[in-house]
Design an enzyme around this catalytic site. Structure first.
Site, short mmCIF file in Angstrom:
data_model
loop_
_atom_site.label_atom_id
_atom_site.label_comp_id
_atom_site.label_asym_id
_atom_site.label_seq_id
_atom_site.Cartn_x
_atom_site.Cartn_y
_atom_site.Cartn_z
CG HIS A 51 -1.90 -1.09 1.27
ND1 HIS A 51 -1.63 -2.28 1.92
CD2 HIS A 51 -3.15 -1.21 0.75
CE1 HIS A 51 -2.67 -3.09 1.80
NE2 HIS A 51 -3.60 -2.48 1.10
CD GLU A 105 1.65 -1.82 3.42
OE1 GLU A 105 2.16 -0.90 2.73
OE2 GLU A 105 0.71 -2.53 3.04
NE ARG A 161 -18.29 17.62 14.63
CZ ARG A 161 -17.10 17.16 15.02
NH1 ARG A 161 -16.89 15.85 15.03
NH2 ARG A 161 -16.15 17.99 15.40
NE ARG A 172 -18.54 18.74 18.98
CZ ARG A 172 -18.84 17.43 18.84
NH1 ARG A 172 -17.85 16.55 18.68
NH2 ARG A 172 -20.08 17.01 18.87
#
Length: 299
Positions: A23, A93, A181, A235
């Site tokens: 990847h 990886e 949310r 928040r």
């Protein structure tokens, strides 16, 4: 696969990696021992902007990697995309090509009114609200940050004069429902009304989506892992601004240089791990003055 597709098969479905990772598309001679991990591939350049040198070595899917030097210390950066699954792939990886120290450099929200937008949060440990880490180990296994990485990040933030906080992080899989949310058309997940207050009462410092996976795998694999995030959203107060990313990049980069000095000091002292009784000194060529760690015993 069609007849016209170019085959990239290695003959091993259990581990499709060759010398170049499947990847990330990196090899062990392209990545330094210490790697910074932003989420957004566009942040790679923001990270390397604070280094002396940098060369992009790979870019595939959400994974963009560059390697260079900061204060003469070899260092790499790999973007991980969003969330635990892609972070897990990056850790797997990078470990395979020899990375030993991994530091997330990201953004987050806070639930505490005393933490301002633009401040940094250094993770001491994470609540495993995501699902990736549970595919590796039971939920009771701690997602704790390496204490040397925490110490280096704190020392770096102090040296650079950035406002920071150290605390517990909640990692979630969902930016919307998982973080309290509203979803599309005002949908509210069960328990979302109470999430912010629950976290605040538990003294949780911030919410993001990758730290728990990184820290869990770091502990499992014996890697040094940690996280520093810039606060974009509060928040509790409703404040929001995309500021602090450069401060996080500077702090993490200097932390890598400090960790290199800590390792040298540890080797010189003939001990297994760095501890607060050992001193570290780093000279920043841009500032000339040497940095003496606040963690020296007796100071």
């Amino acid at each position: 696969m069609t007849d016209t597709d170019e085959s990239t098969a290695t003959g091993d479905s259990e581990d499709p990696n060759t010398d170049r990772q499947y990847h990330l598309e990196v090899t062990d001679d392209e990545v330094a021992d210490s790697v910074l991990l932003p989420g957004n591939p566009e942040r790679v350049t923001k990270v390397t902007d604070v280094w002396e040198t940098a060369t992009e070595v790979a870019s595939h899917r959400e994974y963009r990697t560059a390697t260079g030097r900061y204060q003469e210390t070899p260092i790499s950066v790999t973007s991980t995309g969003i969330g635990g699954p892609s972070m897990g792939i990056a850790v797997e990886e990078l470990a395979r090509v020899g990375a030993e120290t991994l530091i997330r450099v990201g953004s987050c929200g806070t639930v505490r009114p005393d933490i301002a937008v633009g401040d940094l949060v250094i993770t001491s440990g994470a609540m495993r609200g995501e699902g990736t880490s549970t595919e590796y180990i039971d939920e009771s296994y701690p997602a704790s940050a390496d204490y040397e990485v925490i110490a280096a990040l704190v020392a770096a933030a102090e040296r650079l004069g950035h406002d920071y906080h150290v605390g517990v992080t909640l990692s979630t899989d969902s930016f919307y429902a998982g973080q309290g949310r509203p979803g599309f058309a005002g949908y509210e997940a069960p328990g979302s009304d109470d999430l912010v207050e629950t976290l605040k009462s538990a003294n949780v410092a911030n919410i993001e989506m990758e730290a728990a996976t990184l820290l869990t795998l770091g502990n499992l694999y014996g890697l040094r892992a940690g996280a520093v995030c810039a606060v974009y959203a509060n928040r509790e107060t409703g404040a929001f601004d995309t500021v602090g990313a450069r401060d996080a990049a500077e702090t993490a980069s200097l932390a890598v240089a400090l960790l290199a000095e800590m390792d040298a000091t540890t080797d010189g002292a003939g001990v297994d791990r760095w501890h607060p009784g050992l001193s570290i000194e780093v000279v920043d060529p841009k500032r000339v003055a040497p940095f003496q760690s606040r963690f020296i015993a007796g100071t």
